[in-house]
Each structure stands twice: as C-alpha cells, then as structure tokens.
Design a protein around this motif. Structure first.
Motif, PDB file in Angstrom:
ATOM      1  N   GLY A 341      26.179  93.630 -55.174  1.00  0.00           N
ATOM      2  CA  GLY A 341      25.417  92.319 -54.832  1.00  0.00           C
ATOM      3  C   GLY A 341      25.593  91.815 -53.563  1.00  0.00           C
ATOM      4  N   TYR A 342      24.559  91.023 -53.154  1.00  0.00           N
ATOM      5  CA  TYR A 342      24.667  90.411 -51.931  1.00  0.00           C
ATOM      6  C   TYR A 342      23.643  89.159 -51.919  1.00  0.00           C
ATOM      7  N   HIS A 343      24.084  88.226 -51.269  1.00  0.00           N
ATOM      8  CA  HIS A 343      22.961  86.895 -50.736  1.00  0.00           C
ATOM      9  C   HIS A 343      23.574  86.311 -49.462  1.00  0.00           C
ATOM     10  N   ILE A 344      22.545  85.757 -48.806  1.00  0.00           N
ATOM     11  CA  ILE A 344      22.814  84.791 -47.665  1.00  0.00           C
ATOM     12  C   ILE A 344      22.237  83.546 -48.183  1.00  0.00           C
ATOM     13  N   THR A 352      29.419  76.997 -52.342  1.00  0.00           N
ATOM     14  CA  THR A 352      28.368  76.046 -53.084  1.00  0.00           C
ATOM     15  C   THR A 352      28.207  76.219 -54.278  1.00  0.00           C
ATOM     16  N   GLU A 353      27.587  75.378 -54.945  1.00  0.00           N
ATOM     17  CA  GLU A 353      27.117  75.748 -56.390  1.00  0.00           C
ATOM     18  C   GLU A 353      26.127  76.804 -56.579  1.00  0.00           C
ATOM     19  N   TYR A 354      25.148  76.941 -55.418  1.00  0.00           N
ATOM     20  CA  TYR A 354      24.461  77.933 -55.394  1.00  0.00           C
ATOM     21  C   TYR A 354      25.166  79.211 -55.474  1.00  0.00           C
ATOM     22  N   CYS A 358      24.780  82.389 -58.264  1.00  0.00           N
ATOM     23  CA  CYS A 358      24.169  83.891 -57.948  1.00  0.00           C
ATOM     24  C   CYS A 358      25.611  84.574 -58.381  1.00  0.00           C
ATOM     25  N   TYR A 359      26.888  84.255 -58.549  1.00  0.00           N
ATOM     26  CA  TYR A 359      27.827  85.022 -58.857  1.00  0.00           C
ATOM     27  C   TYR A 359      27.800  85.301 -60.420  1.00  0.00           C
ATOM     28  N   LEU A 360      27.487  83.926 -61.142  1.00  0.00           N
ATOM     29  CA  LEU A 360      27.406  84.072 -62.644  1.00  0.00           C
ATOM     30  C   LEU A 360      26.322  84.875 -63.031  1.00  0.00           C
TER      31      LEU A 360
END
Ligand code: GTR
Length: 372
Positions: A341-344, A352-354, A358-360
């Motif tokens: 997985g990846y996000h920026i 942050t909540e964001y 994403c992790y959940l």
C-alpha cells in the motif's frame, strides 16, 4: 532462493550494519499486571485496559512499561489490533481522564513544557474511527522501553541484559530502534494472549522514527501481518542512495543511539552501501507493507519513500502478489492498495485521520481476503 539465501543475507546486513543485532534470547521475564480497566470507555464504545509490564532480567534488575489498550465493545468475535507507540505518553493520545501517565514521563519532559499534557497528541490517534471499524488499538510510550536520548540508556531495558555496558557499544550492537522493535514484539506477546484479540490480525504502525521502528519490528516478527510506515524517511522507508532530505551523516550525528555504530561507515558514503531500504520493505513479504508520505515532509523524501515501496514489489512478484504498478508516484490523496500500500497526502510531517482511514481500508482488504 529468496527465502533460503537472499532474505537471510539481507536480514544479516540490516542487522550487522544498520539497526544492530537483536539478541537471540534476552532471558528477560515479563509479568503483566492489569492496573486499570473501564468497560465503558469512550462513551461506551470500547473496553479500556491498562497493563503494566514488569520486566525482570536474569541479573535481577527490573523495568516497567505501561500499555494502553482499547477493544471495541459489542463485537462477538476476536478483533484485529493496531499496535503503535506514542511519543509523549499514553495520556497524550486521548482526553479520556482515566488514562494513567506513562512511567518515564518525568525523565523526558522539560519543565514548563506544554507537551506531555493529557490529549496533547490526540489528533494523531483516531481511536474512535478504528474502534468503529472493529479494530482494537494498543499503545505504549516508546520512552518506556528506551528513553530517546543517548545519555539515558541506563534507564532503558538494556541494563537487564547480562552483557550490558553503559559506555561501550560494539559495532553491530543494537541501537534504540532495535530495542524499540523488540518492545513491539513484547506487546505482541501480550496481545496474543488477550481474549478478544485475533492474533492472526496484528498490525504494527509507527510514525517517523517510530515508522522506522515499525518496519524493523515487522521485518523481524512475522506475527505482524501488516506493517505500516507513516512518514518514516531516512533509515525507514526512504531510499538512502537518493541522498535527498535527511541523510545518513545527519541522522547518525543527531541521533547516535538510534542505529548500530557500524552504520556510521556510510555517512557521506551512501553509494558504498550493499543494500538499500527497498530491500528492508521486501523482507516483509509475503505479509503486507504500507508506506505513507506527506507532501510537505521533504525531509523524509516522499519520492524516495514511494520508490522504495515500488521496488519492494519485485519480491512480492515472487509470491504472485501485486506490488505498486508504476514507478510514477501517485497524486495526492490517491491511495494505492495492492499487496503493498502507498499514499501521499497534503500537509506536513504528522499522522492524521486521513492516514488512519487509508490504513483501516487497507487492513480491511487484507484481513477480509484472508477469511475468504
Ligand atoms: C527528525 C528526524 C527524522 C524523524 C523525526 C521524527 O528529527 O530527523 O529522522 O525520525 O525526527 O521522529 O519525528
């Protein structure tokens, strides 16, 4: 060949030359004492438990660390758990007033500091979101395992080891990241025995220096099925050989206790490294690894973090698993959830909540696929 030859070879390199060697057996005994509990925490959403870990070395020395655990109420089966250290004490992760301050607070906190107060870091802890998603969350203050200063080793768990010397460090001796990673495994030991926890669904998550730690813990301890690095940067997910943002010279000068002394060889000399951080991420396979970056966190080299996650994919392919599809970093807020997985996201070095959302989502995908 990967499992028999290359994986052990790489693991040895990271142990001998970066984080230091984790002792095979520490002979440290651990007892757990439930010091507080609340079946109706967070307005009834969760059962809260506070568990004091009593460590005793073979030499009779003792040490304590305090775990805070929230388990969602109203779920009939065992639940997955996210294990994550906090920076300033359990009491800073929430405004709930029954959370006991972590033991080593007094040692670390400077007088008059606005840090360390109840709820001060609550924005980094999306407990409610996780609980509503059906996840338990376990946290401990990382200073409880090793107060984060080169001068405070004597207050860490290290003196419980017979071979401990306060002033001398062998070239391959584990640094505090290694010791914190060991601590993550001790938390897993406890959670495995906890009635409501699904021991096959343990996640380790860490931010920044604790993201480096989560990766190293997740590589070594296969009980962690998802390993999450939030803005871990140099010595974490970011490729060292890009020498962008923080580099080995700076990190080893500012934090001489984090890595093993041998890592200094690569200060101003990244090109000589026979390994790089994408290979660390690959050591998690065939379990799951997630890397997250923040746009304004250039010190942690978001692009280097992405490329590292991308190149780890080569090993995932050996398991017929899907890595990230392209060498091109995705746009802001476009999470990629493959077997890696990846996000920026926009914004600064933070959790942050964001990020939690994403992790959940990613963990849901991993764990529901397993059940099918
Ligand atoms: C910085 C350090 C980073 C990162 C960060 C943190 O000072 O340069 O490697 O670990 O601390 O942990 O917040």
């Amino acid at each position: 060949q990967w499992e028999k030859k290359r994986r052990p070879e790489l693991l040895r390199m990271f142990s001998e030359q970066e984080y230091g060697v984790t002792p095979q057996s520490t002979d440290i005994k651990v007892k757990y004492e439930l010091v507080a509990s609340n079946p109706k925490a967070m307005s009834g959403l969760a059962t809260q438990k506070q568990v004091l870990f009593h460590f005793t070395g073979k030499n009779g020395k003792t040490h304590q660390a305090l775990l805070l655990l929230y388990i969602p109420n109203g779920i009939k089966e065992r639940v997955p758990v996210i294990v994550s250290y906090n920076f300033h004490g359990n009491q800073t992760t929430t405004l709930e007033d029954d959370v006991i301050p972590s033991p080593l607070n007094e040692l670390m906190k400077s007088e008059g500091s606005e840090k360390w107060v109840r709820g001060e870091q609550a924005s980094r802890w999306s407990y409610e979101l996780a609980l509503r998603h059906g996840y338990a969350v376990a946290t401990m203050n990382y200073h409880d395992i090793f107060p984060d200063s080169p001068d405070l080793r004597k207050f860490s768990i290290l003196p419980l080891l017979p071979e401990y010397k306060n002033d001398l460090r062998e070239a391959n001796e584990w640094g505090s990241i290694g010791v914190w990673a060991w601590g993550y495994s001790r938390i897993a030991d406890y959670l495995e025995k906890e009635k409501w926890i699904d021991k096959n669904c343990m996640v380790v998550l860490g931010h920044s220096r604790l993201g480096k730690t989560a990766l190293w813990a997740g590589v070594q301890d296969k009980r962690f099925k998802v390993v999450i690095s939030n803005d871990s940067g140099c010595g974490g997910a970011a490729l060292s050989k890009r020498v962008f943002g923080e580099n080995i010279a700076r990190i080893t000068a500012n934090f001489p206790h984090w890595f093993c002394p041998a890592f200094n060889i690569y200060s101003e000399n990244e090109a000589a490294m026979p390994f790089d951080q994408h290979e660390l991420l690959a050591l998690v396979a065939p379990r799951h690894v997630y890397v997250a970056s923040a746009e304004d966190d250039q010190w942690a080299d978001p692009k280097g973090e992405y490329l590292s996650a991308y190149y780890a994919g080569q090993v995932y392919h050996l398991y017929n698993m899907q890595g990230l599809p392209s060498e091109k970093q995705p746009a802001i807020h476009q999470p990629l959830h493959y077997d890696i997985g990846y996000h920026i996201r926009s914004g600064k070095h933070d959790v942050t909540e964001y990020d939690w959302e994403c992790y959940l989502d990613f963990c849901d995908k991993v764990f529901s696929a397993k059940k099918e």
